[in-house]
Write an enzyme that holds these catalytic residues in place. Structure first.
Site, PDB file in Angstrom:
ATOM      1  N   SER A   1      -6.945  -0.346  12.806  1.00  0.00           N
ATOM      2  CA  SER A   1      -7.730   0.870  13.001  1.00  0.00           C
ATOM      3  C   SER A   1      -8.530   0.756  14.288  1.00  0.00           C
ATOM      4  CB  SER A   1      -8.690   1.081  11.826  1.00  0.00           C
ATOM      5  OG  SER A   1      -9.604   2.135  12.108  1.00  0.00           O
TER       6      SER A   1
ATOM      7  N   TYR B   1     -23.999  -7.907   3.272  1.00  0.00           N
ATOM      8  CA  TYR B   1     -22.757  -7.139   3.261  1.00  0.00           C
ATOM      9  C   TYR B   1     -22.967  -5.706   3.733  1.00  0.00           C
ATOM     10  CZ  TYR B   1     -18.410  -5.042   1.651  1.00  0.00           C
ATOM     11  OH  TYR B   1     -17.223  -4.381   1.594  1.00  0.00           O
TER      12      TYR B   1
ATOM     13  N   GLY C   1       1.054   5.068   3.325  1.00  0.00           N
ATOM     14  CA  GLY C   1       2.005   4.065   2.856  1.00  0.00           C
ATOM     15  C   GLY C   1       3.160   4.703   2.104  1.00  0.00           C
TER      16      GLY C   1
ATOM     17  N   GLY D   1       0.805  -1.218   0.000  1.00  0.00           N
ATOM     18  CA  GLY D   1       0.000   0.000   0.000  1.00  0.00           C
ATOM     19  C   GLY D   1       0.835   1.263   0.000  1.00  0.00           C
TER      20      GLY D   1
END
Length: 360
Positions: free
Chosen positions: A207, A229, A85, A79
């Site tokens: 996180s 979902y 990143g 990333g």
């Protein structure tokens, strides 16, 4: 200030929490102290806090004889083509670390490399192609990296994907989970640590949103193939998995393998690229003012990752959770050893089946 889209439900929940704090619904003395400490950027036991930048927290990295000099280190950073990143790669390269950037978008990776080498002309950066949502691509990447004959001291699992809609990888696994959770270069790290005497370090970027996952909603198989979902829930579950993975692998490395490799999880903070003003229709200007004080710059967002990856102060620390460059508390579920063990067992079984190779 630039912003990119994240789930409206995530934003709404986050700002609702702020609103509750302002209305004294969840306010406590401890919470007030934590908020003041965060807003003021007060340093914790490490000497750093929420306002510290990645460059600041790596300035003392030459003081450890057992982990550095950093000029002898090799790091893989997933990333690394944008955001924290890319900042992590820039700062580590500035400190002399050889950087390997696995990337699906090779043009973006090349631009990151170009920008880093403009600042640090001596930076050693290699770009290798990878699609982290494909086990076959990950296997090809590992084979290509190993063929280079390089050591591996640092592995930073920074890549993450927030998907508003249900998507599946080519291996028929829900995309958020597939992208966020893989471990396939461990043997090289263990070998490097044994040969050089330099502690290997794995950093899982997680996180604070992992706190939102309830025990009854957390299931390995439902993460791979969710029935109903929800993008925010999928993202939170993948970040919880990052911490559980760190807990269990830390135990195995220390107790079973006696390896000189540590693994920790970090919360980078809520970075300025994470909220958009398109949602201000249901958020008052006063809440935006408060929220702006809570957001971090990219340089601040990369600080905890760089601190855990390079600082001599984190030597020997493993299976921990860090926030604002200090050890912090994760959820009760994230500390469940049985849950961590089961998740790692099921994940390794899945990887073994997909790659058609025996379990280690």
């Amino acid at each position: 200030m630039e912003y990119h889209k994240v789930s409206e439900s995530l934003i709404y929940t986050w700002f609702s929490t702020i609103a509750s704090v302002l209305q004294f619904k969840v306010l406590s003395c401890a919470l007030m102290k934590a908020i003041i400490k965060y807003l003021a950027g007060l340093a914790g036991p490490s000497g750093y806090g929420s306002k510290s930048t990645a460059e600041q927290v790596t300035r003392d990295c030459s003081s450890s004889s057992t982990f550095l000099p950093s000029s002898h280190l090799t790091a893989i950073i997933t990333g690394a083509t944008s955001g924290i990143g890319a900042e992590t790669a820039r700062v580590l390269a500035k400190r002399g670390v050889r950087i390997i950037i696995p990337a699906r978008n090779l043009k973006k990776a090349a631009l990151v490399k170009e920008n880093i080498q403009k600042e640090s002309p001596e930076a050693d950066i290699t770009i290798l192609e990878i699609d982290l949502s494909s086990f076959a691509s990950v296997k090809r990447f590992c084979t290509e990296f190993l063929s280079l004959g390089l050591p591996l001291h640092i592995l930073i699992n920074n890549a993450g994907k927030f998907s508003q809609n249900l998507e599946f990888s080519e291996d028929k696994i829900e995309m958020t989970f597939a992208t966020n959770y893989l471990e396939m270069l461990l043997e090289r790290m263990v070998e490097t640590a044994a040969e050089t005497g330099i502690e290997g370090r794995i950093v899982n970027v997680s996180s604070v949103i992992h706190n939102w996952v309830k025990r009854d909603d957390f299931s390995f198989y439902h993460m791979l193939n969710p029935r109903n979902y929800n993008g925010t829930r999928a993202y939170a579950q993948s970040k919880l998995a990052n911490i559980l993975h760190a807990r269990e692998l830390a135990r195995q490395l220390k107790q079973e393998r006696k390896a000189n490799v540590t693994i920790n999880a970090v919360h980078p903070g809520i970075v300025k690229t994470g909220i958009i003003r398109d949602h201000k229709g249901f958020i008052t200007e006063s809440l935006y003012f408060v929220a702006s004080k809570l957001l971090k710059s990219i340089a601040q967002g990369a600080a905890t990752t760089c601190y855990v990856a390079l600082s001599p102060k984190t030597e020997g620390m493993s299976g921990k959770y860090f926030s604002d460059c200090n050890e912090s508390h994760s959820s009760n579920l994230a500390n469940d050893e049985a849950e961590a063990h089961e998740l790692c067992k099921l994940t390794r079984s899945l990887i073994s089946r997909r790659l058609q190779q025996p379990l280690a």
